[in-house]
Scaffold this motif. Sequence first.
Motif, mmCIF file in Angstrom:
data_model
loop_
_atom_site.group_PDB
_atom_site.id
_atom_site.type_symbol
_atom_site.label_atom_id
_atom_site.label_comp_id
_atom_site.label_asym_id
_atom_site.label_seq_id
_atom_site.Cartn_x
_atom_site.Cartn_y
_atom_site.Cartn_z
ATOM 1 N N VAL A 57 -8.255 -0.200 -7.004
ATOM 2 C CA VAL A 57 -7.322 -1.323 -6.965
ATOM 3 C C VAL A 57 -8.087 -2.640 -7.055
ATOM 4 O O VAL A 57 -7.511 -3.705 -6.870
ATOM 5 N N ALA A 58 -9.389 -2.550 -7.333
ATOM 6 C CA ALA A 58 -10.236 -3.737 -7.411
ATOM 7 C C ALA A 58 -10.122 -4.385 -8.786
ATOM 8 O O ALA A 58 -9.546 -3.826 -9.720
ATOM 9 N N GLY A 59 -10.703 -5.558 -8.909
ATOM 10 C CA GLY A 59 -10.677 -6.289 -10.165
ATOM 11 C C GLY A 59 -11.520 -5.629 -11.239
ATOM 12 O O GLY A 59 -12.367 -4.768 -10.972
ATOM 13 N N ILE A 77 -15.406 11.842 -16.081
ATOM 14 C CA ILE A 77 -14.841 10.840 -15.179
ATOM 15 C C ILE A 77 -13.330 10.835 -15.356
ATOM 16 O O ILE A 77 -12.824 10.765 -16.484
ATOM 17 N N SER A 78 -12.595 10.913 -14.248
ATOM 18 C CA SER A 78 -11.131 10.854 -14.274
ATOM 19 C C SER A 78 -10.666 9.667 -13.435
ATOM 20 O O SER A 78 -11.258 9.372 -12.391
ATOM 21 N N LEU A 79 -9.597 9.013 -13.894
ATOM 22 C CA LEU A 79 -9.019 7.891 -13.156
ATOM 23 C C LEU A 79 -7.682 8.329 -12.568
ATOM 24 O O LEU A 79 -6.774 8.742 -13.309
ATOM 25 N N ALA A 80 -7.551 8.263 -11.259
ATOM 26 C CA ALA A 80 -6.294 8.637 -10.606
ATOM 27 C C ALA A 80 -5.225 7.587 -10.878
ATOM 28 O O ALA A 80 -5.509 6.380 -10.899
ATOM 29 N N THR A 81 -4.007 8.031 -11.097
ATOM 30 C CA THR A 81 -2.873 7.137 -11.328
ATOM 31 C C THR A 81 -1.686 7.588 -10.487
ATOM 32 O O THR A 81 -1.577 8.762 -10.109
ATOM 33 N N ALA A 94 11.074 2.919 -8.777
ATOM 34 C CA ALA A 94 11.646 3.273 -10.083
ATOM 35 C C ALA A 94 10.563 3.294 -11.155
ATOM 36 O O ALA A 94 10.599 4.121 -12.074
ATOM 37 N N ASP A 95 9.587 2.385 -11.032
ATOM 38 C CA ASP A 95 8.427 2.362 -11.929
ATOM 39 C C ASP A 95 7.206 2.705 -11.087
ATOM 40 O O ASP A 95 6.635 1.840 -10.429
ATOM 41 N N PRO A 96 6.777 3.967 -11.082
ATOM 42 C CA PRO A 96 5.669 4.372 -10.215
ATOM 43 C C PRO A 96 4.382 3.590 -10.465
ATOM 44 O O PRO A 96 3.553 3.464 -9.554
ATOM 45 N N SER A 97 4.190 3.065 -11.671
ATOM 46 C CA SER A 97 2.967 2.329 -11.965
ATOM 47 C C SER A 97 2.845 1.057 -11.130
ATOM 48 O O SER A 97 1.758 0.482 -11.016
ATOM 49 N N GLN A 98 3.952 0.600 -10.531
ATOM 50 C CA GLN A 98 3.925 -0.591 -9.693
ATOM 51 C C GLN A 98 3.481 -0.290 -8.258
ATOM 52 O O GLN A 98 3.234 -1.212 -7.482
ATOM 53 N N LEU A 99 3.368 0.979 -7.914
ATOM 54 C CA LEU A 99 2.896 1.376 -6.586
ATOM 55 C C LEU A 99 1.388 1.574 -6.648
ATOM 56 O O LEU A 99 0.888 2.378 -7.445
ATOM 57 N N GLY A 100 0.649 0.840 -5.841
ATOM 58 C CA GLY A 100 -0.805 0.950 -5.844
ATOM 59 C C GLY A 100 -1.276 2.371 -5.659
ATOM 60 O O GLY A 100 -0.760 3.106 -4.806
ATOM 61 N N ILE A 129 2.275 -0.348 4.504
ATOM 62 C CA ILE A 129 3.029 0.603 5.315
ATOM 63 C C ILE A 129 3.975 1.362 4.393
ATOM 64 O O ILE A 129 4.710 0.747 3.604
ATOM 65 N N ASP A 130 3.935 2.685 4.465
ATOM 66 C CA ASP A 130 4.814 3.520 3.650
ATOM 67 C C ASP A 130 5.403 4.626 4.505
ATOM 68 O O ASP A 130 4.690 5.250 5.304
ATOM 69 N N LEU A 131 6.687 4.869 4.312
ATOM 70 C CA LEU A 131 7.404 5.897 5.056
ATOM 71 C C LEU A 131 7.714 7.075 4.139
ATOM 72 O O LEU A 131 8.251 6.893 3.040
ATOM 73 N N VAL A 132 7.355 8.278 4.591
ATOM 74 C CA VAL A 132 7.674 9.513 3.872
ATOM 75 C C VAL A 132 8.449 10.408 4.829
ATOM 76 O O VAL A 132 8.009 10.650 5.957
ATOM 77 N N ASP A 133 9.626 10.883 4.396
ATOM 78 C CA ASP A 133 10.417 11.720 5.296
ATOM 79 C C ASP A 133 9.927 13.164 5.279
ATOM 80 O O ASP A 133 8.982 13.521 4.566
ATOM 81 N N ALA A 134 10.561 14.006 6.082
ATOM 82 C CA ALA A 134 10.101 15.380 6.255
ATOM 83 C C ALA A 134 10.222 16.209 4.982
ATOM 84 O O ALA A 134 9.573 17.259 4.859
ATOM 85 N N ASP A 135 11.031 15.751 4.020
ATOM 86 C CA ASP A 135 11.194 16.461 2.755
ATOM 87 C C ASP A 135 10.254 15.949 1.670
ATOM 88 O O ASP A 135 10.359 16.367 0.516
ATOM 89 N N GLY A 136 9.340 15.036 2.026
ATOM 90 C CA GLY A 136 8.404 14.514 1.046
ATOM 91 C C GLY A 136 8.933 13.355 0.227
ATOM 92 O O GLY A 136 8.295 12.948 -0.742
ATOM 93 N N ARG A 137 10.050 12.805 0.636
ATOM 94 C CA ARG A 137 10.644 11.681 -0.095
ATOM 95 C C ARG A 137 10.108 10.362 0.460
ATOM 96 O O ARG A 137 10.268 10.061 1.639
ATOM 97 N N HIS A 138 9.484 9.594 -0.392
ATOM 98 C CA HIS A 138 8.991 8.273 -0.029
ATOM 99 C C HIS A 138 10.183 7.337 0.111
ATOM 100 O O HIS A 138 10.975 7.169 -0.823
ATOM 101 N N ARG A 139 10.329 6.722 1.280
ATOM 102 C CA ARG A 139 11.466 5.846 1.521
ATOM 103 C C ARG A 139 11.143 4.368 1.252
ATOM 104 O O ARG A 139 11.982 3.506 1.484
ATOM 105 N N GLY A 140 9.935 4.077 0.785
ATOM 106 C CA GLY A 140 9.549 2.696 0.502
ATOM 107 C C GLY A 140 8.513 2.203 1.494
ATOM 108 O O GLY A 140 8.040 2.953 2.352
ATOM 109 N N GLY A 141 8.148 0.931 1.348
ATOM 110 C CA GLY A 141 7.078 0.426 2.200
ATOM 111 C C GLY A 141 7.071 -1.082 2.339
ATOM 112 O O GLY A 141 8.003 -1.777 1.917
ATOM 113 N N ARG A 142 5.994 -1.583 2.929
ATOM 114 C CA ARG A 142 5.819 -3.008 3.195
ATOM 115 C C ARG A 142 4.354 -3.374 2.937
ATOM 116 O O ARG A 142 3.459 -2.531 3.091
ATOM 117 N N ILE A 143 4.132 -4.635 2.598
ATOM 118 C CA ILE A 143 2.774 -5.152 2.416
ATOM 119 C C ILE A 143 2.686 -6.504 3.108
ATOM 120 O O ILE A 143 3.594 -7.337 2.975
#
Length: 253
Positions: A57-59, A77-81, A94-100, A129-143
């Motif tokens: 996530v660096a410059g 070399i592989s880059l994780a996305t 909705a656009d996973p690329s916007q999640l770090g 801060i990110d919340l994941v419920d017991a079913d593996g569903r990401h409920r969103g987060g905060r920065i």
Amino acid sequence: MSGWVFDLGNTRLKAAPVDDDGRLGPVLAITHRGTDLGAEIERRLPASIGTATVASVAGEPLRVALLDALTRRARRISLATTTSRWDGLRVAYADPSQLGVDRFLAMLGACAAGSGAVLVCGVGTAITIDLVDADGRHRGGRIAPSPDLMREALHDRVPQLAPVGGTYHAFADDTDDALASGCQGAAIGLVEQSLASAARLLGETPRLVLHGGGAAALAPRLPAGDLHPDLVLEGLARWIRPASAVVPAPGAA
């Protein structure tokens, strides 16, 4: 060991060898602020590392310095996305690329470390801060800014306020302690309020998982949680095992 994983953040580079079962070896940490990252890698990394998997996530200059050093050491070399789904985790964006990618991998690591709902809190340059419920569903987060970044920002605007120093107190009686108490207290309050909101949303209090360079300083003042300083690397070790990947069907959310 089958290869190495690398977590390049805004403050430091962390790296570790990983075996075929996804277990991390000793973690190497390099603070790159004020240092020549390429020179430090040349000095501290083995001459040959097999494969390399990078989350960054660096410059661009730091990323280029790391990749340049790795091209002389790694066969591949592989880059994780960030992806919408992986190994049971479903990302809220909705656009996973916007999640770090660091947040994505931290959630993967936290879900692998235990069952049930989890609140993942990273404390680095920023607090995430990110919340994941017991079913593996990401409920969103905060920065938000981390305590260190709050201190630096205050110092930049008001130079007489020291950027470091002081001790946390409920009510401080000198300026340095008041700065430490206020900035740490803001972070503590954010995590506590997030836990309370998560409990109302889910009907249960999620387990708290803390990671990042600043997590240890906050952990004693927070509700009981698990401290995983290398959680992003743990998530990377899970990400590189393709047998565990969940490939979404075309058009799946």
